[in-house]
Enzyme design. Structure first.
Site, PDB file in Angstrom:
ATOM      1  N   LYS A 285       0.844  -1.188   0.000  1.00 58.38           N
ATOM      2  CA  LYS A 285       0.000   0.000   0.000  1.00 58.38           C
ATOM      3  C   LYS A 285       0.884   1.245   0.000  1.00 58.38           C
ATOM      4  CE  LYS A 285      -4.591   0.175   1.928  1.00 58.38           C
ATOM      5  NZ  LYS A 285      -5.411   0.288   3.135  1.00 58.38           N
ATOM      6  N   GLU A 371     -19.505  -7.821   9.431  1.00 58.26           N
ATOM      7  CA  GLU A 371     -20.549  -7.183  10.223  1.00 58.26           C
ATOM      8  C   GLU A 371     -21.562  -8.181  10.777  1.00 58.26           C
ATOM      9  OE1 GLU A 371     -18.804  -4.159   7.469  1.00 58.26           O
ATOM     10  OE2 GLU A 371     -19.630  -6.190   7.193  1.00 58.26           O
ATOM     11  N   ARG A 399     -25.623  -4.626   6.300  1.00 58.36           N
ATOM     12  CA  ARG A 399     -25.139  -5.947   5.912  1.00 58.36           C
ATOM     13  C   ARG A 399     -25.465  -7.003   6.966  1.00 58.36           C
ATOM     14  NH1 ARG A 399     -19.223  -5.400   3.237  1.00 58.36           N
ATOM     15  NH2 ARG A 399     -20.084  -7.069   1.991  1.00 58.36           N
TER      16      ARG A 399
END
Length: 644
Positions: A285, A371, A399
């Site tokens: 990243k 979640e 979700r």
């Protein structure tokens, strides 16, 4: 196409078709130019930087090898899609990212044929790509589907549900696992690159296929042994046996920044007759930009910044954010009560729970992008006597709705839902807006739903939730900074289902009553000033609770005012709908309807500055005043018509 090394190649690449006309030796230069262009653009607009920098070479390699847009490229989440946008015909608009009327920060079907599937929530790419691949298979079409998914997104169960069904796609599906945290990858070097090329080659796959066909002719015990030997040998050399068990042919890990390694492996995968394939690439990243490489979060999301220094442009110092106020309040509650714990789903800094974790490391749980698990985990904690706070963005809590219903509400377990990013969210747009939580929570039996009008109220609601053990309770608060109000040193325990009058008198003396839920209260008070200037006495109430409603307060306001207007930062079906239902059930509207509801419009609003979004939604003071005046004119016309 040939070019002098000093000649910019990116200027000549308008679409991936142009890219595919380059020589392989030119791709390194193109990738470097693409990285520089992305840094310059995000420096002007802000947005997600680190993830895009990490996939520059991968983006170039995929579009070079595969026939996009006929081969369908699906990016998971979409944070990393900025380089993709630049080389798919949108470079001239890249400096409009996340601005009103500009490019979305995520992939979007209406934006380009190169965005076959919209993304902004995690872990959807493999399921969607499987759909494209199977559709091509059923139609006899040659197109492939390529899903690029990060190792963080692989923490969600949905990714594995999709992989478990991926065999149906055959060789039309390729999954690229972008491992940018080194979390599951052994060291990457020349040997692993050589092995990746070898096992993805047509020759190896052909021999392996022949061996499999021959082994099937053996007696079943010998056939099983041959298959296990093949898997074990490849697992020892390459890893990836989990993916093999899920039906994928695993290749990797390979260096995701080395085009000389990426190109031949992807070409082998493209031409493979076996499938589906999973290619494991390791990336960094923030790659290629020193400030991002040195950052702990790899510049995941940034404000506008100075490209030379990497220093982000900071606005004027203002009040603390609602998120930080919640974190501080929850820490204070946990200091008083050792049963309080906190759960987040891969958003510790976004929800403020990173601060809670520093204070109480044994009572903080980041479950990853999961979640559904977060909510049921919280339910289990609550059933065992803990007081869990489940801190999740409104859009992400969607979700886990089944878990909220079945594992929490039906069992009446005291899970506390701290719902961040409620309402509109500016640059993140429709996919991240917290538009629906009032509607989808306030319909549930046993659920208590609160909304904070300001940061002081948020402190009181955090305290109230901590002390509430009679069932599930939720409180919502927006993105951004508070109003600058002093925070209470001693929080109040709010009476469940009781609102408050903040201006005027509920028992009469007013013509108009404004009934607010959440942070539209400030706009309601501005509107009241404007109405008073017109000679219209106005009462303003903060309902505080969408469920249970303060029926006594609402009944009094309806009885003593000519017009009552409700307002909320939520979709139709929320507090206003519940007020109308209550009034209808109690027969309070028989003498003539005096209620008007103001809420978010019935559409998905595009990204823009928050004030502009609320203007578009019609929830600022001028629209409140206009709603009141229209209602008064309508009532007057109705009275005159009745007299006639």
């Amino acid at each position: 196409m040939t070019a002098n090394p000093a000649t910019p190649l990116l200027d000549k690449v308008k679409t991936p078709a142009d890219l595919r006309r380059l020589e392989p030796a030119q791709l390194r230069q193109l990738a470097d130019e693409l990285r520089s262009e992305m840094i310059a653009a995000v420096g002007q607009t802000g947005g997600h930087l680190g993830s895009g920098l990490g996939v520059v070479e991968l983006t170039v390699a995929i579009h070079y090898v595969f026939d996009t847009p006929h081969d369908r490229l699906i990016w998971d989440v979409g944070h990393q899609a900025y380089p993709h946008k630049i080389i798919t015909g949108r470079r001239d608009r890249i400096r409009t990212l996340r601005q009103g009327g500009g490019l979305s920060g995520f992939t979007k079907r209406s934006e380009s044929e190169y965005d076959p599937f919209g993304a902004a929530h995690s872990s959807t790419s493999i399921s969607a790509a499987l759909g494209f691949a199977v559709a091509n298979k059923l139609a006899g079409a040659p197109g492939k589907a390529i899903a690029v998914i990060g190792d963080g997104a692989m923490s969600a169960g949905m990714a594995y549900e999709a992989m478990n069904n991926a065999k149906q796609a055959g060789n039309r599906l390729a999954v690229i696992l972008n491992d940018n945290d080194m979390s599951i990858a052994p060291p990457v070097g020349g040997l692993s690159a050589y092995l990746a090329r070898l096992v993805s080659s047509r020759q190896f796959l052909g021999l392996r296929g022949l061996a499999r066909r021959l082994s099937r002719k053996l007696p079943e015990p010998l056939h099983r042994a041959a298959r296990k030997t093949d898997e074990f040998a490849r697992g020892m050399a390459m890893g990836g046996t989990l993916f093999e068990e899920l039906g994928f042919y695993y290749v990797g890990p390979i260096d995701g920044h080395n085009l000389d390694q990426l190109i031949p492996v992807l070409e082998n995968v493209r031409d493979a007759e076996e499938g589906p394939c999973l290619v494991h690439v390791v990336t960094q990243k923030g790659k290629g930009y020193a400030p991002a490489e040195a950052s702990a979060d790899k510049y995941h999301g940034v404000q506008k910044f100075d490209v030379i220094t990497g220093e982000q442009v900071k606005g004027a110092a203002g009040p603390p954010s609602y998120t930080s106020v919640f974190a501080k309040a929850l820490i204070a509650e946990a200091e008083r009560d050792e049963t309080i714990c906190a759960i987040t789903a891969a958003m510790p800094s976004g929800t403020g729970l990173d601060k809670f974790e520093q204070a109480f490391p044994d009572r903080a749980f980041d479950v990853g992008i999961a979640e559904q698990h977060a909510v049921t985990f919280a339910a289990g904690l609550a059933a065992q006597g803990m007081r869990p706070f489940c801190a999740i963005y409104s859009t992400f809590l969607q979700r886990a709705y089944d878990q909220v219903v079945h594992d929490v509400a039906i069992q009446n377990l005291p899970v506390r839902f701290a719902i961040d990013r409620a309402g509109l969210v500016g640059a993140d747009g429709a996919t991240h807006a917290g538009s629906f939580d009032i509607a989808y929570l306030a319909t549930l039996p046993n659920m208590v739903v609160m909304a904070a009008a300001d940061e002081a109220e948020l402190v009181h609601m955090t305290h109230t939730a901590a002390l509430y053990d009679d069932g599930p309770i939720a409180f919502r608060y927006p993105r951004g900074n508070g109003l600058g109000l002093p925070l209470p040193e001693v929080p109040q325990r709010l009476e469940i289902g009781r609102g408050r009058i903040v201006r005027g008198n509920e028992k009469g003396g007013g013509k108009v009553a404004l009934l607010s839920l959440g942070t539209r209260l400030a706009e309601a008070l501005k509107a009241a000033d404007q109405l008073e200037a017109r000679g219209l006495a106005t009462t303003v109430a903060d309902l505080r609770f969408a469920k249970p409603l303060d029926e006594d307060l609402i009944r009094a306001l309806l009885a003593s005012h000519e017009v009552v207007v409700t307002m909320e930062e939520g979709a139709i079906g929320g507090m206003g709908a519940h007020v109308l239902t209550m009034a209808s059930d109690l027969g309070l509207t028989d003498a003539g309807l005096k209620i008007r509801t103001m809420r978010l419009p019935d559409l998905f609003q595009d990204h823009d500055a928050p004030d502009k979004q609320y203007d578009e939604a019609g929830l600022n003071a001028p629209q409140i005043v206009d709603t009141v005046l229209k209602a008064l004119r309508h009532n007057s016309a109705g009275v005159e018509e009745a007299r006639a």
